[in-house]
Structures are given as structure tokens and as C-alpha cells.
Design an enzyme around this catalytic site. Structure first.
Site, PDB file in Angstrom:
ATOM      1  N   TYR A 151      -7.082   6.216   4.211  1.00 46.24           N
ATOM      2  CA  TYR A 151      -7.199   5.132   3.030  1.00 46.24           C
ATOM      3  C   TYR A 151      -6.308   3.878   3.389  1.00 46.24           C
ATOM      4  O   TYR A 151      -6.621   2.695   3.467  1.00 46.24           O
ATOM      5  CB  TYR A 151      -6.730   5.623   1.471  1.00 46.24           C
ATOM      6  CG  TYR A 151      -6.388   4.668   0.622  1.00 46.24           C
ATOM      7  CD1 TYR A 151      -7.650   3.857   0.099  1.00 46.24           C
ATOM      8  CD2 TYR A 151      -5.139   3.988   0.479  1.00 46.24           C
ATOM      9  CE1 TYR A 151      -7.377   2.829  -0.572  1.00 46.24           C
ATOM     10  CE2 TYR A 151      -4.955   3.034  -0.211  1.00 46.24           C
ATOM     11  CZ  TYR A 151      -6.059   2.358  -0.888  1.00 46.24           C
ATOM     12  OH  TYR A 151      -5.707   1.201  -1.617  1.00 46.24           O
ATOM     13  N   ASP A 173     -10.375   4.467  -3.340  1.00 45.90           N
ATOM     14  CA  ASP A 173      -9.211   4.950  -4.084  1.00 45.90           C
ATOM     15  C   ASP A 173      -9.868   5.514  -5.363  1.00 45.90           C
ATOM     16  O   ASP A 173     -11.126   5.623  -5.297  1.00 45.90           O
ATOM     17  CB  ASP A 173      -8.003   3.997  -4.453  1.00 45.90           C
ATOM     18  CG  ASP A 173      -8.368   2.907  -5.491  1.00 45.90           C
ATOM     19  OD1 ASP A 173      -9.679   2.807  -6.080  1.00 45.90           O
ATOM     20  OD2 ASP A 173      -7.508   2.515  -6.071  1.00 45.90           O
ATOM     21  N   GLU A 176       0.784  -1.213   0.023  1.00 43.36           N
ATOM     22  CA  GLU A 176       0.168   0.067   0.174  1.00 43.36           C
ATOM     23  C   GLU A 176       0.995   1.239  -0.206  1.00 43.36           C
ATOM     24  O   GLU A 176       0.586   2.325  -0.643  1.00 43.36           O
ATOM     25  CB  GLU A 176      -0.969   0.045   1.038  1.00 43.36           C
ATOM     26  CG  GLU A 176      -2.120  -0.973   1.130  1.00 43.36           C
ATOM     27  CD  GLU A 176      -3.126  -0.898   0.026  1.00 43.36           C
ATOM     28  OE1 GLU A 176      -2.885   0.276  -0.417  1.00 43.36           O
ATOM     29  OE2 GLU A 176      -3.480  -1.844  -0.495  1.00 43.36           O
TER      30      GLU A 176
END
Length: 307
Positions: A120, A138, A37
């Protein structure tokens, strides 16, 4: 549109068509997912894969990375871009190793307390590493929802409504919710793309409000275009960082700055577009100062090195 029908169809499509990304392997640790990520932010997945594989081979646990100097993380980041992410990931690894017994936390609020982890990333790690029923949104997900649910050609600026929209679509089953989070992203990345959506290949085409409305040109006002990378301060920062990574040892302050000036001489619009050497020198100095301020390079005794 029935949310249950959309999620079921999209999840079935994902299970058959998902890209074979290494961090999607069921054996991947929560640390591996966290690293993916960090690396994937504003970076194409194809570029991330080899870096992720090298990183996980060298530092399979947070404590492995924490045991090395931050500069080693910056060096290993290579040309992924936005190298501050490497420093943040090193700091997060140190926190996980020392404060969480080398185990990536599963709770979103605790994840948010780690360096470099925003809303996020926290939700993505909770969902993809631990199966938490968190809405993960996203840019790709927002585009899919804008078109399929709201009938709008493109999503506008991020808003709180994005999470509400995704929450309304998530299946009640936690496993299916995690799959749907990934499936919506995947659809936006490879089918429901920004410029040329492949609607004929879309598994939810018959459920899409935008398609059903005849593909109206009803997108919100576009964001201002991002400044060109070519000839920018960001490019010069990258050139200085490349010289720092390639050096066998510390450089002098002057050598680091010159790396930006001399490399800039061949850049389109910088060396050949009427920009003189003095302007390039000023730009390199500015880029150098910003790297010092960000902690990506460190001065000592008239020399400079990675942290």
C-alpha cells in the site's frame, strides 16, 4: 455504472471539497509524502498533522533524520501509537540517504525494498509523490468500491480483487488517476463512512449500486472485534515508552518496569478491577520484554535507553 462518469464526478468533487492537509500542498516533497503515509497508518489524520509538521521542520530530508539516533525518531513520535513505525522510518531514511542519494525512489519495486514499506505505502508514494498510475487502496477506498460498484454495505477482508477493482476505475490520464486515488479515499473518510454514511452529501449517490438497491444489509461476515486498548499489554507498552521519552537520561531497568506497574494502578479494569499488583507487575515485565525484542528500548550496563 460508467466508470468514466464516476471518476469524473468524484474528481471534480475532490478538487472543491478536499481537506486542506499539509502534505497535499504541491510543494511537498516525496519525502514529506512518505512520512505522512508512515504516520497515517491506523492513525486519524487530525492527530497526524501536528506531528508531521514538527517532523518535517526538524528533518526536511531523509539524510537529516538518518544523521540522528533512532531513539530521537522514537522520541519525536510521541503518542502517535505503534512506535515501531518510527524505527522503520528511520531505517528507511538511512537507506534512502545512503543507497539512493537522498532521493525517495519512484519505482514501486524499489520502494518495497525499503524498511517498513509494504504494497500500500509503495503504491501511495508512487501515485501521490510522482503521479504514477498505480491503484491505491485503503480501508476507505475499499468501502467506497464495495458500495458504489458492487452494491455491498461493507467491504470484506482485503483481497487481490481490490486492486483489480481500482485499476478498472482509474482514468487513463496519469494526473487524473492520482486525483481519483485521493478522491476515493477522501469520500470514504468523510462522506461514505462506515457507520453513518452521509449519502445526501455524496457526489456519486445517483451512481451508487448500494443506494440504488435500497441499502441492503448484505455486508460480509464482520471481523472479530479488536481487543480493548484499556488495560492491555499495548497500553502498558505505551506507558513505559512515555516514561522513556520523558526521562532526561537513561532509566534503570526497574524504573522502566515500575512505570508500567504504577501507571497501571489508575487504569480502568487494571488497578481497580480486581487485578492485583503481582499481575500488573507481570504485565509490565511482559510489556518491557516485548519493547526490548522490538528494539524500541535498549539495555546496557543495567540501564535502559531509547535506541
Amino acid at each position: 455504472m460508467a466508470a468514466q462518469e464516476m471518476t469524473q464526478v468524484l474528481n471534480e468533487w475532490f478538487r472543491q471539497n478536499a481537506r486542506d492537509l499539509p502534505w497535499r500542498d504541491p510543494s511537498t516533497s516525496a519525502w514529506g509524502i512518505l512520512v505522512s503515509e508512515f504516520m497515517s497508518q491506523q492513525t486519524q489524520v487530525e492527530r497526524v498533522i501536528p506531528h508531521w509538521e514538527e517532523w518535517m521542520s526538524r528533518w526536511p530530508k531523509p539524510s537529516d533524520l538518518a544523521a540522528d539516533a533512532p531513539g530521537e525518531a522514537v522520541r519525536a513520535w510521541k503518542r502517535l501509537g505503534y512506535p515501531r513505525r518510527a524505527l522503520w522510518l528511520h531505517k528507511a531514511a538511512t537507506q534512502i540517504a545512503t543507497e539512493h542519494n537522498d532521493v525517495v525512489p519512484h519505482d514501486v519495486d524499489v520502494l518495497l525494498s525499503l524498511t517498513g514499506i509494504g504494497p500500500y505505502t509503495a503504491r501511495a508514494v508512487a501515485a501521490f509523490a510522482f503521479g504514477a498510475p498505480e491503484p491505491v487502496v485503503d480501508t476507505n477506498t475499499r468501502r467506497v468500491i464495495a458500495r458504489a460498484v458492487h452494491g455491498i454495505a461493507a467491504a470484506g477482508m482485503p483481497a487481490a480483487r481490490d486492486l483489480e477493482d481500482m485499476s478498472a476505475l482509474l482514468p487513463s490520464d496519469h494526473r487524473e488517476a492520482a486525483v481519483f486515488n485521493a478522491a476515493a479515499m477522501e469520500l470514504g473518510a468523510i462522506v461514505c463512512t462506515a457507520r453513518k454514511p452521509a449519502c445526501s452529501a455524496c457526489p456519486i449517490a445517483e451512481l451508487c449500486e448500494w443506494r440504488g438497491s435500497g441499502f441492503p444489509d448484505n455486508a460480509p461476515v464482520k471481523r472479530p472485534k479488536q481487543a480493548k486498548f484499556e488495560g492491555s499489554d499495548r497500553q502498558v507498552r505505551g506507558l513505559i515508552m512515555a516514561a522513556m521519552r520523558a526521562a532526561a537520561g537513561p532509566l534503570t531497568r526497574e524504573a522502566a518496569i515500575v512505570a508500567g506497574v504504577e501507571s497501571g494502578a489508575g487504569r480502568g479494569g487494571v488497578g481497580s478491577g480486581g487485578v492485583d499488583s503481582g499481575a500488573r507487575s507481570d504485565q509490565a515485565q511482559r510489556a518491557y520484554d516485548s519493547l526490548i525484542a522490538d528494539g524500541l528500548i535498549v539495555e546496557y550496563d543495567g540501564k535502559v535507553r531509547l535506541p
